[in-house]
Write a protein that holds these residues in place. Structure first.
Motif, PDB file in Angstrom:
ATOM      1  N   ARG A 196       0.808  -1.214   0.000  1.00 20.86           N
ATOM      2  CA  ARG A 196       0.000   0.000   0.000  1.00 20.86           C
ATOM      3  C   ARG A 196       0.847   1.274   0.000  1.00 20.86           C
ATOM      4  NH1 ARG A 196      -1.170   2.370   5.181  1.00 20.86           N
ATOM      5  NH2 ARG A 196      -0.276   1.219   6.930  1.00 20.86           N
ATOM      6  N   HIS A 197       2.062   1.174   0.545  1.00 20.12           N
ATOM      7  CA  HIS A 197       2.921   2.357   0.608  1.00 20.12           C
ATOM      8  C   HIS A 197       3.492   2.727  -0.758  1.00 20.12           C
ATOM      9  CE1 HIS A 197       2.635   2.192   4.957  1.00 20.12           C
ATOM     10  NE2 HIS A 197       3.009   0.930   4.934  1.00 20.12           N
TER      11      HIS A 197
ATOM     12  N   THR B 296      -6.422   2.826  -1.756  1.00 24.82           N
ATOM     13  CA  THR B 296      -5.680   3.899  -1.092  1.00 24.82           C
ATOM     14  C   THR B 296      -6.401   5.240  -1.093  1.00 24.82           C
ATOM     15  OG1 THR B 296      -4.544   4.532  -3.130  1.00 24.82           O
ATOM     16  CG2 THR B 296      -3.498   2.822  -1.766  1.00 24.82           C
TER      17      THR B 296
ATOM     18  N   GLU C  24      -5.973  -2.339   5.866  1.00 26.10           N
ATOM     19  CA  GLU C  24      -4.666  -1.727   5.591  1.00 26.10           C
ATOM     20  C   GLU C  24      -4.807  -0.635   4.530  1.00 26.10           C
ATOM     21  OE1 GLU C  24      -1.684  -2.192   6.902  1.00 26.10           O
ATOM     22  OE2 GLU C  24      -2.076  -3.896   8.218  1.00 26.10           O
TER      23      GLU C  24
ATOM     24  N   ASP D  48      -6.467   2.492   5.831  1.00 23.78           N
ATOM     25  CA  ASP D  48      -5.566   3.367   6.579  1.00 23.78           C
ATOM     26  C   ASP D  48      -4.902   4.369   5.631  1.00 23.78           C
ATOM     27  OD1 ASP D  48      -6.117   2.192   8.999  1.00 23.78           O
ATOM     28  OD2 ASP D  48      -4.340   0.913   9.011  1.00 23.78           O
ATOM     29  N   SER D  49      -4.448   3.873   4.466  1.00 30.27           N
ATOM     30  CA  SER D  49      -3.835   4.755   3.476  1.00 30.27           C
ATOM     31  C   SER D  49      -4.856   5.739   2.916  1.00 30.27           C
ATOM     32  CB  SER D  49      -3.228   3.934   2.333  1.00 30.27           C
ATOM     33  OG  SER D  49      -2.078   3.235   2.769  1.00 30.27           O
TER      34      SER D  49
ATOM     35  N   GLU E 280      -5.485   8.623   5.265  1.00 30.70           N
ATOM     36  CA  GLU E 280      -4.371   9.570   5.224  1.00 30.70           C
ATOM     37  C   GLU E 280      -4.451  10.452   3.980  1.00 30.70           C
ATOM     38  OE1 GLU E 280      -0.967   7.082   5.379  1.00 30.70           O
ATOM     39  OE2 GLU E 280      -1.337   6.400   7.429  1.00 30.70           O
TER      40      GLU E 280
END
Length: 216
Positions: free
Chosen positions: A17-18, A53, A77, A80-81, A84
């Motif tokens: 995901r990053h 995302t 997960e 969460d992205s 943000e």
């Protein structure tokens, strides 16, 4: 089953995901065309199924500042992205997201909304094992006069055979399966609903783009 899907997607995307948005922009073709084609009126509701995302939701909210946006994803997960990204873009007042399964999602319970003027999938149907159920659920959430829109991997009929084979082998490593019968499925649903269906296959069939307009 939903818990199993969440675990599976979280394992896949916990690290990915990053880097997801930076890498996917090179091959998830047609996403911005879908966003441009949403064209929601002021105050209308737009739902993304499999928001990941939050990349599409943020862009759509920026492009259509008078509409309201909602997104669901089975991966906590990825959510969460998404949270943000939505916060960074300062669109949180018009974008709401939640953890939910595409096949059983109850928008009234989650968002207090019964239907949406636009519902869309962006490269997510190819990752949902029971994609027929997800598609049926999505159509049930389209308000009268609204649209269901889909962009995803196509049949790659215009690509050289070797390249098509390599692409599909590579996609399978990420549990991605192009939905070759998407148009047939949508056509059946359109006839049952008296809806209007249009399908395009851009990039030599690399992608497929469908819009199903439900009568008012």
């Amino acid at each position: 089953m939903a818990a199993d899907a969440t675990d599976r997607m979280n394992r896949m995307y916990r690290r990915q995901r990053h880097l997801y948005d930076a890498t996917r922009k090179y091959y998830l073709l047609g996403r911005d065309d879908l966003i441009e084609g949403l064209k929601p009126a002021a105050g209308q509701r737009v739902l993304e199924i499999g928001c990941g995302t939050g990349r599409n939701l943020v862009r759509a909210a920026q492009r259509w500042p008078e509409a309201r946006f909602f997104g669901i994803d089975v991966s906590t997960e990825m959510l969460d992205s998404a949270m943000e990204a939505i916060a960074r873009a300062r669109v949180a007042r018009r974008v709401r997201i939640a953890h939910a399964d595409a096949t059983t999602f109850d928008p009234a319970a989650v968002f207090g909304e019964a239907a949406f003027e636009r519902v869309y999938f962006s490269y997510t149907l190819s990752m949902i094992p029971d994609w027929h159920a997800a598609l049926d659920r999505a159509l049930a959430l389209v308000a009268p006069g609204g649209e269901l829109q889909v962009v995803d991997f196509g049949g790659q009929e215009g690509l050289p055979g070797g390249l098509k084979t390599m692409l599909r082998t590579w996609l399978a490593l990420f549990d991605v399966t192009p939905r070759d019968h998407l148009e047939t499925r949508l056509a059946t649903q359109a006839r049952a609903l008296g809806a209007v269906l249009t399908v395009e296959r851009p990039y030599r069939g690399y992608a497929q783009r469908a819009v199903l307009r439900v009568t008012a």
